[in-house]
Design a protein around this motif. Structure first.
Motif, PDB file in Angstrom:
ATOM      1  N   LEU A   1       4.319   6.511   7.693  1.00  0.00           N
ATOM      2  CA  LEU A   1       3.129   5.704   7.440  1.00  0.00           C
ATOM      3  C   LEU A   1       2.600   6.041   6.065  1.00  0.00           C
ATOM      4  O   LEU A   1       2.404   7.185   5.720  1.00  0.00           O
ATOM      5  CB  LEU A   1       2.048   5.989   8.489  1.00  0.00           C
ATOM      6  CG  LEU A   1       2.453   5.774   9.938  1.00  0.00           C
ATOM      7  CD1 LEU A   1       1.306   6.141  10.857  1.00  0.00           C
ATOM      8  CD2 LEU A   1       2.873   4.336  10.164  1.00  0.00           C
TER       9      LEU A   1
ATOM     10  N   PHE B   1       3.215  -1.012  15.163  1.00  0.00           N
ATOM     11  CA  PHE B   1       3.464  -1.054  13.733  1.00  0.00           C
ATOM     12  C   PHE B   1       3.172  -2.432  13.146  1.00  0.00           C
ATOM     13  O   PHE B   1       2.708  -2.544  12.023  1.00  0.00           O
ATOM     14  CB  PHE B   1       4.893  -0.602  13.417  1.00  0.00           C
ATOM     15  CG  PHE B   1       5.111   0.867  13.681  1.00  0.00           C
ATOM     16  CD1 PHE B   1       4.218   1.822  13.209  1.00  0.00           C
ATOM     17  CD2 PHE B   1       6.187   1.304  14.412  1.00  0.00           C
ATOM     18  CE1 PHE B   1       4.392   3.170  13.453  1.00  0.00           C
ATOM     19  CE2 PHE B   1       6.390   2.657  14.667  1.00  0.00           C
ATOM     20  CZ  PHE B   1       5.486   3.593  14.177  1.00  0.00           C
ATOM     21  N   ALA B   2       3.425  -3.486  13.910  1.00  0.00           N
ATOM     22  CA  ALA B   2       3.095  -4.838  13.434  1.00  0.00           C
ATOM     23  C   ALA B   2       1.584  -4.973  13.250  1.00  0.00           C
ATOM     24  O   ALA B   2       1.119  -5.541  12.255  1.00  0.00           O
ATOM     25  CB  ALA B   2       3.605  -5.883  14.422  1.00  0.00           C
TER      26      ALA B   2
ATOM     27  N   LYS C   1      10.298   2.027   7.626  1.00  0.00           N
ATOM     28  CA  LYS C   1      11.197   2.414   8.723  1.00  0.00           C
ATOM     29  C   LYS C   1      12.329   3.261   8.158  1.00  0.00           C
ATOM     30  O   LYS C   1      13.045   2.866   7.251  1.00  0.00           O
ATOM     31  CB  LYS C   1      11.740   1.157   9.397  1.00  0.00           C
ATOM     32  CG  LYS C   1      12.388   1.423  10.719  1.00  0.00           C
ATOM     33  CD  LYS C   1      12.706   0.117  11.416  1.00  0.00           C
ATOM     34  CE  LYS C   1      13.266   0.359  12.791  1.00  0.00           C
ATOM     35  NZ  LYS C   1      13.538  -0.875  13.494  1.00  0.00           N
TER      36      LYS C   1
ATOM     37  N   GLU D   1       6.978  -1.304  18.100  1.00  0.00           N
ATOM     38  CA  GLU D   1       7.010  -2.442  17.180  1.00  0.00           C
ATOM     39  C   GLU D   1       5.673  -3.194  17.167  1.00  0.00           C
ATOM     40  O   GLU D   1       5.212  -3.620  16.128  1.00  0.00           O
ATOM     41  CB  GLU D   1       8.163  -3.390  17.528  1.00  0.00           C
ATOM     42  CG  GLU D   1       9.525  -2.816  17.231  1.00  0.00           C
ATOM     43  CD  GLU D   1       9.685  -2.359  15.779  1.00  0.00           C
ATOM     44  OE1 GLU D   1       9.193  -3.039  14.858  1.00  0.00           O
ATOM     45  OE2 GLU D   1      10.316  -1.304  15.582  1.00  0.00           O
TER      46      GLU D   1
ATOM     47  N   ARG E   1       0.640  -2.988  10.148  1.00  0.00           N
ATOM     48  CA  ARG E   1       1.000  -3.726   8.934  1.00  0.00           C
ATOM     49  C   ARG E   1       0.000  -4.844   8.662  1.00  0.00           C
ATOM     50  O   ARG E   1      -0.407  -5.065   7.529  1.00  0.00           O
ATOM     51  CB  ARG E   1       2.405  -4.312   9.074  1.00  0.00           C
ATOM     52  CG  ARG E   1       3.507  -3.326   8.878  1.00  0.00           C
ATOM     53  CD  ARG E   1       4.869  -4.034   8.871  1.00  0.00           C
ATOM     54  NE  ARG E   1       5.923  -3.069   9.089  1.00  0.00           N
ATOM     55  CZ  ARG E   1       6.531  -2.852  10.255  1.00  0.00           C
ATOM     56  NH1 ARG E   1       6.224  -3.569  11.315  1.00  0.00           N
ATOM     57  NH2 ARG E   1       7.467  -1.937  10.361  1.00  0.00           N
ATOM     58  N   LYS E   2      -0.382  -5.551   9.743  1.00  0.00           N
ATOM     59  CA  LYS E   2      -1.329  -6.658   9.615  1.00  0.00           C
ATOM     60  C   LYS E   2      -2.672  -6.175   9.066  1.00  0.00           C
ATOM     61  O   LYS E   2      -3.372  -6.913   8.394  1.00  0.00           O
ATOM     62  CB  LYS E   2      -1.521  -7.319  10.980  1.00  0.00           C
ATOM     63  CG  LYS E   2      -2.361  -8.578  10.944  1.00  0.00           C
ATOM     64  CD  LYS E   2      -2.381  -9.264  12.282  1.00  0.00           C
ATOM     65  CE  LYS E   2      -3.431  -8.614  13.141  1.00  0.00           C
ATOM     66  NZ  LYS E   2      -3.605  -9.262  14.441  1.00  0.00           N
TER      67      LYS E   2
ATOM     68  N   VAL F   1      -1.658  -1.236   6.563  1.00  0.00           N
ATOM     69  CA  VAL F   1      -0.974   0.053   6.518  1.00  0.00           C
ATOM     70  C   VAL F   1       0.490  -0.206   6.223  1.00  0.00           C
ATOM     71  O   VAL F   1       1.125  -1.027   6.872  1.00  0.00           O
ATOM     72  CB  VAL F   1      -1.118   0.809   7.860  1.00  0.00           C
ATOM     73  CG1 VAL F   1      -0.327   2.103   7.835  1.00  0.00           C
ATOM     74  CG2 VAL F   1      -2.577   1.079   8.168  1.00  0.00           C
ATOM     75  N   LYS F   2       1.044   0.505   5.216  1.00  0.00           N
ATOM     76  CA  LYS F   2       2.470   0.362   4.911  1.00  0.00           C
ATOM     77  C   LYS F   2       3.260   1.211   5.889  1.00  0.00           C
ATOM     78  O   LYS F   2       3.030   2.406   6.022  1.00  0.00           O
ATOM     79  CB  LYS F   2       2.770   0.843   3.494  1.00  0.00           C
ATOM     80  CG  LYS F   2       2.522  -0.145   2.433  1.00  0.00           C
ATOM     81  CD  LYS F   2       3.060   0.401   1.126  1.00  0.00           C
ATOM     82  CE  LYS F   2       2.855  -0.571   0.016  1.00  0.00           C
ATOM     83  NZ  LYS F   2       3.372  -0.052  -1.253  1.00  0.00           N
ATOM     84  N   VAL F   3       4.198   0.605   6.571  1.00  0.00           N
ATOM     85  CA  VAL F   3       5.053   1.326   7.507  1.00  0.00           C
ATOM     86  C   VAL F   3       6.481   1.190   6.999  1.00  0.00           C
ATOM     87  O   VAL F   3       7.027   0.096   6.920  1.00  0.00           O
ATOM     88  CB  VAL F   3       4.950   0.744   8.942  1.00  0.00           C
ATOM     89  CG1 VAL F   3       5.854   1.518   9.892  1.00  0.00           C
ATOM     90  CG2 VAL F   3       3.506   0.782   9.421  1.00  0.00           C
TER      91      VAL F   3
END
Length: 80
Positions: free
Chosen positions: A78, A59-60, A71, A56, A63-64, A67-69
């Motif tokens: 990704l 991925f956070a 789920k 997590e 995202r910041k 990058v589009k993640v």
């Protein structure tokens, strides 16, 4: 031979490139993709030194950084 990375303002790029060519220095302007690769390598190096990091948190951070993640039930996908 050594490598030096220099950040220059966009408006001055051609001036610096011509200066380096006059000094017989090889130049290469990094693409956005190459800059991202360097950043990713730095993140990996930091992670290798700092120990375990949860999925997590990874991925956070991704995202910041744009990058589009997405789920999925069992997997993470990704998207660039």
């Amino acid at each position: 031979m050594k490598t030096i990375v220099i950040n220059v303002p966009d408006k001055d790029e051609s001036w610096f490139v011509s200066l380096f060519e006059k000094l017989k220095l090889k130049t290469h302007v990094l693409t956005e993709e190459e800059k991202e690769d360097i950043s990713m390598a730095e993140w990996i190096d930091e992670g290798m030194k700092s120990g375990e990091v949860s999925k997590e948190t990874i991925f956070a951070t991704m995202r910041k950084n744009g990058v589009k993640v997405i789920k999925n039930v069992r997997n993470f996908i990704l998207m660039g």
